[in-house]
Design a protein around this motif. Structure first.
Motif, short mmCIF file in Angstrom:
data_model
loop_
_atom_site.label_atom_id
_atom_site.label_comp_id
_atom_site.label_asym_id
_atom_site.label_seq_id
_atom_site.Cartn_x
_atom_site.Cartn_y
_atom_site.Cartn_z
N GLU A 101 2.78 -38.82 80.23
CA GLU A 101 3.73 -38.30 80.81
C GLU A 101 4.07 -38.39 82.63
OE1 GLU A 101 2.20 -35.85 77.67
OE2 GLU A 101 1.48 -37.02 79.36
N TYR A 103 4.98 -41.61 83.62
CA TYR A 103 5.29 -42.73 83.06
C TYR A 103 6.81 -42.30 82.90
CZ TYR A 103 0.88 -45.19 84.23
OH TYR A 103 0.06 -45.50 85.13
N ASP A 104 7.25 -41.05 81.99
CA ASP A 104 8.31 -40.42 81.32
C ASP A 104 8.90 -39.83 82.91
OD1 ASP A 104 7.99 -41.45 79.00
OD2 ASP A 104 6.80 -40.06 78.07
N GLN A 105 8.09 -39.37 83.28
CA GLN A 105 8.89 -38.62 84.69
C GLN A 105 9.38 -40.38 85.73
OE1 GLN A 105 9.80 -35.28 85.67
NE2 GLN A 105 8.99 -34.91 83.53
N ALA A 107 10.83 -42.44 84.82
CA ALA A 107 12.22 -42.70 84.53
C ALA A 107 13.19 -42.00 84.30
CB ALA A 107 12.16 -42.90 82.40
N LEU A 108 12.52 -40.79 84.34
CA LEU A 108 13.76 -39.48 84.52
C LEU A 108 13.76 -39.65 86.19
CD1 LEU A 108 11.96 -36.54 81.94
CD2 LEU A 108 13.94 -37.69 81.53
N THR A 112 14.50 -46.92 85.11
CA THR A 112 14.92 -46.96 84.22
C THR A 112 14.30 -47.92 83.08
OG1 THR A 112 16.66 -47.73 84.93
CG2 THR A 112 16.95 -45.63 83.89
N SER A 115 9.01 -45.84 81.12
CA SER A 115 8.46 -45.11 80.91
C SER A 115 7.17 -44.95 79.84
CB SER A 115 9.63 -44.90 79.77
OG SER A 115 9.81 -45.15 78.14
N ALA A 116 6.78 -44.41 79.38
CA ALA A 116 5.59 -44.43 78.74
C ALA A 116 5.56 -45.43 77.55
CB ALA A 116 4.63 -43.19 78.49
#
Length: 533
Positions: A101, A103-105, A107-108, A112, A115-116
């Motif tokens: 999560e 790395y997903d954050q 990206a958000l 870009t 992400s994970a």
């Protein structure tokens, strides 16, 4: 004037990864400049040797924070590795990928491509972790091993955590970090494994790689919004080198912003204050500084031996013999024996507190002087701090350390998480499984009961756990310094590839994430090089 395709500023974790990957196919010439020296101390390979190196000016820049009201006006040590291999020479070797999560954050938040799902292949690429499932790398340059030593006190702690409602977990570097168990460490056969071992030694023979130690970069050469090279100083004098393709900043979250500002890249008012010509206005250089802040809770124990006794007198002599004959025993230990990743409250999706269990207690934690009686320590850290600080020059003199203002515990959420984490640690130690071993809580002690008292203890005694990040934030908004390809915004021929680009803290120790950033950064650089051919 010498010219190379790429000039890497720094010789630490990220720089060593880059030096290997950018020279692998023999097509590009690379110069790596490291201000420190070659790693020669015998203590580097011995995991417990970090206690000898952590305050050694040969291997540690020995930075410290500005006194701040939020931490009772104390100066707090910010150790950073000095020499080829950087902080992998002196750190506690604890290996944590972080949560998917995290790395997903990233990206958000505008990073870009980070992400994970994007970064997980890079973790597998650099790991050699032989236990576990197919989600871990098996053939990478960095060896990772589960801590092999077992002690009755740690077994009781794991049982107590279960009694408090937490699970035991074999591999916290999988899809779910939650739980308690033994740490994994950057080691091979009981010895510290550094980026010099993994990346530099296999590449030293390459004719297209030049490594210069004792080479302190003074500033970047900038002309017409392009970085063309660097100026560095060594014992032989001052030199300029040119980069045909790119200069890659990999000096870390403390020194990368320092060198940029000394080069005239940063907040104009600040630069002018020190008589530095403004070459490129970038107010966010040095901002967004994030670090992990931790407290250490201590208990006096009974009915067992701890590291306090095992590291003294004849027992220490026996441990030295055991290590050099078997590569086992207490000399294989770093800063953490057991881990815990928990939620500070039940309504959040993932753990936000990390524990470091060690069957030891310290009369002086700063110099790792052990108590004369048996004890244990639980380090408690909030995983994703929201308090943001800054790192900026305070002189045009490159030998003067930058002003480090971490702003620890400024945000209420950080205070709440840390207080909750300490309370949970006390509850775990209070479980029946630990009753045979616990004599009494030494620090903060039973007198600490209210949230105000817990917070006061944290302000009075907390320390960083040496994870500075974020000072050249990656993203797409106006507050970012580099774009998601790690190119410096507004300056051609310049990238940043180190912990300073992380837009937010990862949930755990940062070495693994820095190696991942450098692996992906090297791919981004090489992809752009191929496009231009």
């Amino acid at each position: 004037m010498e010219t190379f395709d790429y000039v890497i500023v720094g010789g630490g974790t990220a720089a060593c990864v880059l030096a290997n990957r950018l020279t692998a196919d023999g097509q590009y010439t690379v110069l790596m400049l490291e201000a420190g020296g070659e790693p020669k101390s015998m203590w580097i390979k011995i995991p417990a040797g970090f206690t000898k190196l952590l305050n050694d000016p040969v291997y540690n820049w020995r930075f410290s924070t500005e006194p701040e009201e939020g931490t009772k006006g104390r100066q707090i040590a910010i150790p950073r590795g000095k020499g080829l291999g950087g902080s992998t020479l002196i750190n506690g070797m604890v290996f944590v990928r972080g949560q998917p999560e995290d790395y997903d954050q990233w990206a958000l938040q505008g990073a870009t491509g980070w992400s994970a799902a994007d970064v997980e292949p890079y973790f597998r690429k650099f790991e050699t972790y032989l236990p576990g499932d197919a989600g871990r790398g098996k053939t990478g340059p960095m060896h990772v091993s589960p801590i092999a030593e077992r002690y009755p006190l740690m077994s009781a702690f794991l049982k107590a955590a279960e009694q408090e409602g937490h699970r035991q977990i074999e591999d916290y570097n999988g899809s779910d970090q939650s739980g308690f168990g033994y740490y994994q460490a950057s080691q091979k056969n009981g010895q510290r494994w550094t980026v010099v071992d993994g990346y530099i030694n296999p590449a030293r023979h390459r004719k297209n790689l030049t490594i210069r130690t004792g080479a302190s970069v003074q500033k970047l050469k900038l002309a017409a919004n392009r970085c063309t090279g660097v100026v560095y100083r060594s014992a032989e004098g001052s030199f300029e080198v040119s980069a045909k393709r790119e200069v890659v900043m990999a000096a870390g979250a403390v020194q990368t912003p320092q060198i940029l500002e000394l080069s005239g890249v940063g907040e104009p008012v600040l630069l002018q204050q020190y008589g530095i010509e403004v070459k490129h206005a970038c107010p966010m250089v040095g901002e967004n500084y994030i670090d992990h802040y931790a407290t250490r809770m201590n208990w006096r124990v009974k009915n067992t031996q701890t590291l306090n006794e095992l590291a003294q007198g004849w027992r220490l002599s026996a441990a030295v013999l055991q290590y050099f004959t078997q590569r086992k025993g207490i000399l294989t230990l770093g800063t953490g024996l057991g881990h815990g990743f928990v939620k500070s409250r039940p309504d959040i999706p993932t753990p936000d507190v990390q524990y470091f269990f060690m069957h030891a207690s310290y009369a002086n934690a700063a110099i790792r002087k052990l108590d004369a009686f048996p004890g244990l320590t639980i380090g408690v850290a909030g995983l994703r701090p929201k308090s943001l600080g800054s790192i900026h020059i305070q002189s045009a003199d490159s030998t003067k350390q930058p002003r480090i203002r971490p702003n620890f515990l400024a945000e209420q959420e950080d205070r709440d998480v840390l207080v909750s984490g300490m309370k949970i640690a006390r509850r775990i130690v209070g479980q029946a499984a630990m009753s045979h071993y616990i004599d009494h809580e030494m620090s903060p002690g039973d007198v600490t009961q209210t949230d105000e008292q817990w917070l006061d203890f944290a302000r009075e005694n907390g320390q960083t756990i040496y994870h500075p990040t974020g000072t050249c934030r990656m993203g797409t908004d106006e507050r970012s310094v580099v774009d998601p390809s790690l190119k410096f915004k507004g300056i051609d021929g310049l990238r940043v590839v180190d912990a300073s680009v992380m837009p937010a803290m990862v949930s755990g120790n940062t070495q693994a994430a820095v190696v991942m950033v450098a692996e992906k950064g090297a791919d981004l650089i090489l992809m752009d090089a191929k496009k231009g051919e």
